[in-house]
Scaffold this motif. Structure first.
Motif, PDB file in Angstrom:
ATOM      1  N   THR A   1       0.825  -1.209   0.000  1.00 25.75           N
ATOM      2  CA  THR A   1       0.000   0.000   0.000  1.00 25.75           C
ATOM      3  C   THR A   1       0.859   1.259   0.000  1.00 25.75           C
ATOM      4  O   THR A   1       2.052   1.202  -0.270  1.00 25.75           O
ATOM      5  N   THR A   2       0.258   2.376   0.347  1.00 26.52           N
ATOM      6  CA  THR A   2       1.013   3.628   0.408  1.00 26.52           C
ATOM      7  C   THR A   2       1.796   3.696   1.724  1.00 26.52           C
ATOM      8  O   THR A   2       1.528   2.959   2.669  1.00 26.52           O
ATOM      9  N   HIS A   3       2.739   4.634   1.773  1.00 25.86           N
ATOM     10  CA  HIS A   3       3.664   4.726   2.898  1.00 25.86           C
ATOM     11  C   HIS A   3       2.927   4.978   4.224  1.00 25.86           C
ATOM     12  O   HIS A   3       2.231   5.987   4.363  1.00 25.86           O
ATOM     13  N   GLY A   4       3.076   4.055   5.154  1.00 23.10           N
ATOM     14  CA  GLY A   4       2.510   4.225   6.495  1.00 23.10           C
ATOM     15  C   GLY A   4       1.115   3.677   6.685  1.00 23.10           C
ATOM     16  O   GLY A   4       0.632   3.594   7.814  1.00 23.10           O
ATOM     17  N   ARG A   5       0.437   3.292   5.606  1.00 26.00           N
ATOM     18  CA  ARG A   5      -0.992   2.981   5.706  1.00 26.00           C
ATOM     19  C   ARG A   5      -1.319   1.503   5.824  1.00 26.00           C
ATOM     20  O   ARG A   5      -2.498   1.132   5.799  1.00 26.00           O
TER      21      ARG A   5
ATOM     22  N   GLY B   1     -15.009   5.992   8.186  1.00 27.36           N
ATOM     23  CA  GLY B   1     -15.053   7.441   8.047  1.00 27.36           C
ATOM     24  C   GLY B   1     -14.546   8.159   9.283  1.00 27.36           C
ATOM     25  O   GLY B   1     -14.182   7.543  10.289  1.00 27.36           O
ATOM     26  N   TYR B   2     -14.512   9.467   9.170  1.00 24.49           N
ATOM     27  CA  TYR B   2     -14.037  10.341  10.240  1.00 24.49           C
ATOM     28  C   TYR B   2     -14.985  11.540  10.254  1.00 24.49           C
ATOM     29  O   TYR B   2     -15.335  12.061   9.196  1.00 24.49           O
ATOM     30  N   PRO B   3     -15.429  11.973  11.435  1.00 28.16           N
ATOM     31  CA  PRO B   3     -16.441  13.038  11.464  1.00 28.16           C
ATOM     32  C   PRO B   3     -15.943  14.340  10.833  1.00 28.16           C
ATOM     33  O   PRO B   3     -14.832  14.768  11.133  1.00 28.16           O
ATOM     34  N   ILE B   4     -16.731  14.913   9.970  1.00 29.19           N
ATOM     35  CA  ILE B   4     -16.429  16.246   9.433  1.00 29.19           C
ATOM     36  C   ILE B   4     -17.715  16.879   8.900  1.00 29.19           C
ATOM     37  O   ILE B   4     -18.469  16.245   8.181  1.00 29.19           O
ATOM     38  N   THR B   5     -17.927  18.123   9.298  1.00 31.72           N
ATOM     39  CA  THR B   5     -19.055  18.897   8.790  1.00 31.72           C
ATOM     40  C   THR B   5     -18.771  19.260   7.332  1.00 31.72           C
ATOM     41  O   THR B   5     -17.629  19.622   7.034  1.00 31.72           O
TER      42      THR B   5
ATOM     43  N   GLU C   1      -9.187   6.748  12.726  1.00 29.41           N
ATOM     44  CA  GLU C   1      -8.471   7.801  13.434  1.00 29.41           C
ATOM     45  C   GLU C   1      -8.291   9.068  12.591  1.00 29.41           C
ATOM     46  O   GLU C   1      -7.966  10.124  13.123  1.00 29.41           O
ATOM     47  N   ASP C   2      -8.441   8.972  11.287  1.00 34.95           N
ATOM     48  CA  ASP C   2      -8.387  10.146  10.420  1.00 34.95           C
ATOM     49  C   ASP C   2      -8.888   9.745   9.034  1.00 34.95           C
ATOM     50  O   ASP C   2      -9.249   8.583   8.815  1.00 34.95           O
ATOM     51  N   GLU C   3      -8.895  10.702   8.114  1.00 31.03           N
ATOM     52  CA  GLU C   3      -9.442  10.420   6.783  1.00 31.03           C
ATOM     53  C   GLU C   3      -8.499   9.537   5.961  1.00 31.03           C
ATOM     54  O   GLU C   3      -8.941   8.805   5.077  1.00 31.03           O
ATOM     55  N   ILE C   4      -7.203   9.636   6.246  1.00 28.45           N
ATOM     56  CA  ILE C   4      -6.260   8.787   5.500  1.00 28.45           C
ATOM     57  C   ILE C   4      -6.522   7.329   5.871  1.00 28.45           C
ATOM     58  O   ILE C   4      -6.577   6.444   5.018  1.00 28.45           O
TER      59      ILE C   4
ATOM     60  N   GLY D   1     -10.831  16.749   4.709  1.00 30.21           N
ATOM     61  CA  GLY D   1     -10.654  15.291   4.697  1.00 30.21           C
ATOM     62  C   GLY D   1     -10.376  14.779   3.299  1.00 30.21           C
ATOM     63  O   GLY D   1      -9.569  13.870   3.098  1.00 30.21           O
ATOM     64  N   PHE D   2     -11.028  15.400   2.316  1.00 28.78           N
ATOM     65  CA  PHE D   2     -10.823  15.008   0.921  1.00 28.78           C
ATOM     66  C   PHE D   2      -9.379  15.280   0.510  1.00 28.78           C
ATOM     67  O   PHE D   2      -8.759  14.489  -0.194  1.00 28.78           O
TER      68      PHE D   2
END
Lengths: 271, 372
Positions: free
Chosen positions: A67-71, B30-34, B58-61, B85-86
């Motif tokens: 995958t991508t770095h860190g993910r 998902g991750y909460p975002i308005t 934990e985040d969008e990534i 997030g996008f």
């Protein structure tokens, strides 16, 4: 599994790893551990991020995703939740797991996500040519710390223990027998299991720290590593931060907290 | 329970959830975002009812990463977010395009750049949706204008994503997402599935036929496929040969561009007019009111934004004196329409831009049309 090449893709040999690299030893130990267990190779998915150790899944003859770095851990979370019958195994390194993927490492441990993670810690970014990583010892030299590393390193194993992993062990590539044993234990463990392997990178790390010869690096790992039982430091300073300091090795936690997958399953069954 | 056929009154974000479930959604991270949060909230409740998995990452990534993982074990998977997030997801959108991973991203657009206007709509992410990740690649993006669109286009997005093995993005906005309205669930919606690999071979996991879309070798069934974001051959193995890279990158684009006609969704009203409004998303409602009062004005509503529906735009541009592009940004689709209309000799393309976080009023559009 009779043969090493039942597990690895012979058509991709030789590997890209440098002479003296520890990854080959880890691949061999993994073969030993995996082949002793009755795991269906077609029901395993290997996951990695980016870096030297992350190239391992590309050499394994099984479903694998680079995958991508860190993910890697976040991808592995989606994989194991969507098909809980699959065994998900991650290969990663200190840069991939400790720096860019640090957040996913903390939260995958906390969730006790169903996966086995093998981290090859060579204290350096090897793939990009020897930059300091989050586990580069204090005062050690690298291409980005030409005056010595002014930062202090992470203890990845302790982080996993604290965050909630079910099984955590650390060995060096010199402790082949113990490493195989821990890999075996980690592979059958439910929830998040983590084995860190201190590994030599003579090319990226050794050369700049008077250990350019692989033999010197193995000697360094021998001198540095102290078993948990013999260490006065454990619970205080499990990884001594300086280049001449100690790495505590051993099994640090072995517990059976419910895994993320099992918790979601019980929720769905209204238990 | 999937919604039974009938008429419902819901928020746009909620209709999107029901569309996703109707399309067979099995996994959401998902991750909460308005202003997208209602999608996650409703799915947290609805997905377990359907036997699917909801997880807050934990985040969008991490969210899009988990969606990629889920897709490779064969699940229909989705995430929802907004501008910030996008932006975080961009690297893995490129990864999903490169590895031909089907997935759906709902971007409920808000005012940017940066934290911008968290609660108010914009259409500022149109170019980012297409060009946000590095390198040459294609994605599919759809723009809903109503609550009904949120339901219908979500199903379409899953269908396109599965068929072409590509990320499909729903470019909604805070107005459509939070709007409450009536929508109809049909007795049967067309739901398409990705073509799966059935033969057990592991040396050509990315082999393709004339469709240019490889059959999907789902993980866990003995295909022993290797997936990587590195340039790869049909075995999936990393390769650095210029010809392998060129073949791959050109195919990734061609499999979408070559099907532009099938993917382009547009609605044309008052086709014989010589003055046309071109718009998409929430300004469409104001434009509808304008043409309702004045049938001499035509309207082209773009429901597909990427690939850009060039045929429809050329068709409109052929016989008109003037085109007015209405959008809530500083002219992102405008430049595309200008480029395409020019091919038909139509040079009078103007922009009615708005970036304050409010939707155009019909009066503003009428006023702008009068000026020409």
């Amino acid at each position: 599994m009779e043969d090493f090449f039942d597990l690895y893709r012979k058509d991709r040999w030789p590997t890209i790893f440098c002479p003296g690299c520890g990854v080959g030893t880890v691949m061999n130990c993994f073969y030993r551990a995996f082949s002793e267990l009755d795991i269906d190779q077609d029901r395993v998915v290997f996951v990695s991020g980016v870096g030297c150790s992350s190239r391992i899944p590309g050499y394994i003859r099984a479903d694998s995703i680079h995958t991508t770095h860190g993910r890697a851990l976040a991808v592995a979370t989606g994989l194991s939740l969507s098909n809980p019958d699959l065994k998900v195994i991650v290969f990663t390194g200190d840069g991939d797991l400790g720096a860019i993927g640090g957040n996913h490492f903390i939260h995958s441990s906390r969730r006790n996500a169903d996966m086995t993670v093998f981290c090859i810690n060579n204290n350096i970014y090897g793939m990009t040519g020897g930059q300091a990583s989050t586990t580069t010892p204090h005062r050690a030299f690298s291409t980005t710390t030409p005056y010595g590393n002014m930062e202090f390193p992470f203890d990845l194993a302790e982080l996993a223990v604290t965050a909630g992993a079910n099984y955590v062990a650390r060995w060096t590539v010199r402790n082949v027998k113990e490493l195989i044993g821990s890999m075996r234990k980690a592979l059958v463990k439910n929830g998040f299991s983590f084995v860190e392997v201190a590994s030599p990178c003579p090319t990226g790390f050794g050369r700049r720290n008077k250990m350019g010869d692989p033999k010197q690096m193995y000697e360094w790992l021998k001198i540095k590593s102290v078993r948990k039982e013999k260490s006065e430091f454990w619970n205080m300073d499990p990884v001594d931060l300086n280049i001449s300091g100690q790495i505590t090795i051993g099994e640090f936690v072995d517990r059976n907290r419910p895994s993320l997958g099992s918790m979601l399953k019980s929720m769905m069954n209204n238990e | 329970m999937r919604l039974e056929a009938g008429t419902y009154f819901m928020q746009g974000n909620e209709a999107c959830v029901e569309g996703a479930i109707a399309a067979g959604l099995r996994f959401f991270a998902g991750y909460p975002i308005t202003p997208s949060t209602e999608i996650a909230e409703r799915l947290a409740e609805r997905l377990p009812e359907e036997g699917g998995i909801f997880i807050q990452m934990e985040d969008e990534i991490a969210s899009i990463s988990a969606v990629i993982g889920s897709s490779w074990v064969g699940a229909k998977a989705m995430t929802a977010t907004s501008g910030p997030g996008f932006s975080l997801m961009q690297e893995n959108i490129g990864y999903a395009a490169m590895t031909e991973t089907p997935l759906v991203i709902v971007n409920v657009m808000r005012g940017g750049p940066s934290t911008g206007l968290p609660t108010m709509p914009s259409q500022g992410d149109v170019m980012q949706a297409k060009y946000g990740s590095h390198g040459d690649y294609e994605i599919i993006a759809l723009a809903p204008a109503t609550v009904q669109d949120m339901f219908d286009l979500t199903i379409k997005a899953f269908n396109f994503s599965e068929i072409y093995r590509v990320p499909a993005i729903i470019l909604s906005d805070a107005e459509v997402g939070h709007m409450r309205g009536k929508f109809t669930v049909p007795k049967k919606s067309e739901v398409l599935e990705r073509r799966m690999r059935t033969d057990k071979v592991w040396h050509d996991g990315f082999a393709y036929d004339e469709s240019l879309v490889p059959r999907f070798p789902v993980f866990g069934r003995g295909f022993r496929v290797h997936v990587t974001g590195i340039s790869h051959d049909i075995a999936g193995y990393p390769r650095t040969d210029p010809e392998v890279h060129e073949e791959l990158v050109r195919r990734l684009s061609e499999k979408i561009i070559g099907n532009r006609d099938k993917i382009s969704l547009t609605d044309i009203y008052n086709e014989d007019s010589d003055r046309f409004i071109v718009t998409y998303g929430s300004p469409t409602l104001a434009a509808m009111e304008v043409i309702g009062n004045d049938p001499s004005i035509g309207l082209l509503q773009l429901k597909t934004l990427w690939p850009m529906p060039e045929e429809s735009i050329r068709h409109v541009a052929k016989n008109v004196k003037e085109i007015l592009v209405v959008e809530m940004n500083m002219g992102q689709v405008f430049k595309e329409v200008q480029r395409i209309a020019c091919l038909e000799g139509c040079e009078n393309v103007r922009l009615l831009s708005k970036v304050g976080g409010e939707v155009h009023t019909p009066q503003e559009i009428v006023h702008s049309l009068r000026r020409c």
